[in-house]
Scaffold this active site. Structure first.
Site, PDB file in Angstrom:
ATOM      1  N   SER A  31      37.455  53.045  44.417  1.00 39.99           N
ATOM      2  CA  SER A  31      36.937  51.736  43.678  1.00 39.99           C
ATOM      3  C   SER A  31      36.199  50.756  44.808  1.00 39.99           C
ATOM      4  CB  SER A  31      38.067  50.877  43.233  1.00 39.99           C
ATOM      5  OG  SER A  31      37.656  49.667  42.780  1.00 39.99           O
TER       6      SER A  31
ATOM      7  N   TYR B 128      46.708  47.344  43.520  1.00 41.15           N
ATOM      8  CA  TYR B 128      45.546  47.997  43.074  1.00 41.15           C
ATOM      9  C   TYR B 128      44.646  48.521  44.319  1.00 41.15           C
ATOM     10  CZ  TYR B 128      41.590  49.782  40.328  1.00 41.15           C
ATOM     11  OH  TYR B 128      40.330  50.696  39.955  1.00 41.15           O
TER      12      TYR B 128
END
Length: 265
Positions: A133, A146
């Site tokens: 990501s 995350y």
């Protein structure tokens, strides 16, 4: 004298190889890189029951791949399996697996991984794909957990790539994908302060770019391309300047409206 000659020879070979790699990069920047065929290749997709995983499965199905689908959602995974068969997959194997549970991963691995990974290593043939990501490239406010997982995924995939390179396993390729937010529902409510530079990505667009990167054996894929510039700036700008840029782009507030993925009734 011999030692000096060996050092000079080593330097000349290094410079020549570096020049060739730079020329290759320039050529493939101007001309499209040939895409390899994945027809008949085994493609394992985790999280295949919905979202990006399902779209990737359908894309590889149309390319004639043999699909191995993992997901914790049995119903969604079986639906993806049917859709993939209709899309042209030569064979589809769907397994229910919660990748957060070690026992589940080992159980399913006995039926899937052990069937093809030894052959991948023995034949020096395969392609490892990591969906990391943009949060695996830079820290994001209110996304510490995350970011940690995505930084770890990026580092793991890059390390495995280095290992295969050091072992001269040229047939095993790696692609590391770092996208900004994708409209899959996972980050429902998140916003972007600069949609022209950091847009929320359309899933179909993201999947098309991911598959193209795989077929062209591209190591790094950042989406959108502006992320390459961000990573470049991060490497040399003063921290305070970087924080000003992040503030200008609205990075500190992307999670303000986060509501989470809506559960199906």
């Amino acid at each position: 004298m011999s030692s000096n000659w060996q050092s000079a020879k080593k330097l000349l070979i290094f410079l020549a190889k570096s020049l060739l790699t730079l020329l290759e990069a320039v050529v493939f920047t101007l001309l499209p890189k040939p895409r390899k065929s994945v027809a008949g290749e085994v493609v394992l997709i985790t999280g295949a029951g919905s979202g990006l995983g399902r779209l990737l499965a359908l894309r590889f199905a149309r390319l004639g791949s043999v699909l191995v689908l993992w997901d914790v959602n049995r119903e969604g995974n079986e639906e993806t399996s049917k859709m993939a068969q209709e899309a042209g997959a030569t064979r589809v194997h769907a397994y229910t697996c919660d990748c957060s549970q070690r026992e589940e991963v080992y159980r399913v691995a006995n039926q899937t991984y052990k069937a093809f990974l030894p052959a991948m290593i023995a034949n020096d043939h395969g392609h490892l794909v990591c969906i990391s990501s943009s949060a695996g490239l830079v820290g994001v406010n209110m996304l510490a957990d995350y970011c940690a997982s995505k930084f770890a995924a990026f580092g793991f995939a890059e390390s495995v790539f280095i290992e295969t390179f050091a072992q001269k396993q040229k047939g095993i390729k790696t692609t590391i994908v770092c996208p900004f937010f994708i409209k899959t529902g996972m980050f429902e409510g998140c916003t972007t302060g600069c949609p022209s530079l950091l847009p929320i990505l359309d899933p179909e667009y993201a999947v098309r770019k991911i598959v193209d990167a795989i077929l062209q054996e591209q190591l790094y894929l950042y989406l959108p391309k502006f992320l390459y510039f961000i990573v470049f700036l991060k490497s040399f700008l003063p921290v305070k300047t970087g924080l000003l840029i992040a503030d200008y782009l609205g990075i500190f507030h992307v999670m303000d409206g986060f509501s989470g993925q809506k559960k199906k009734q």
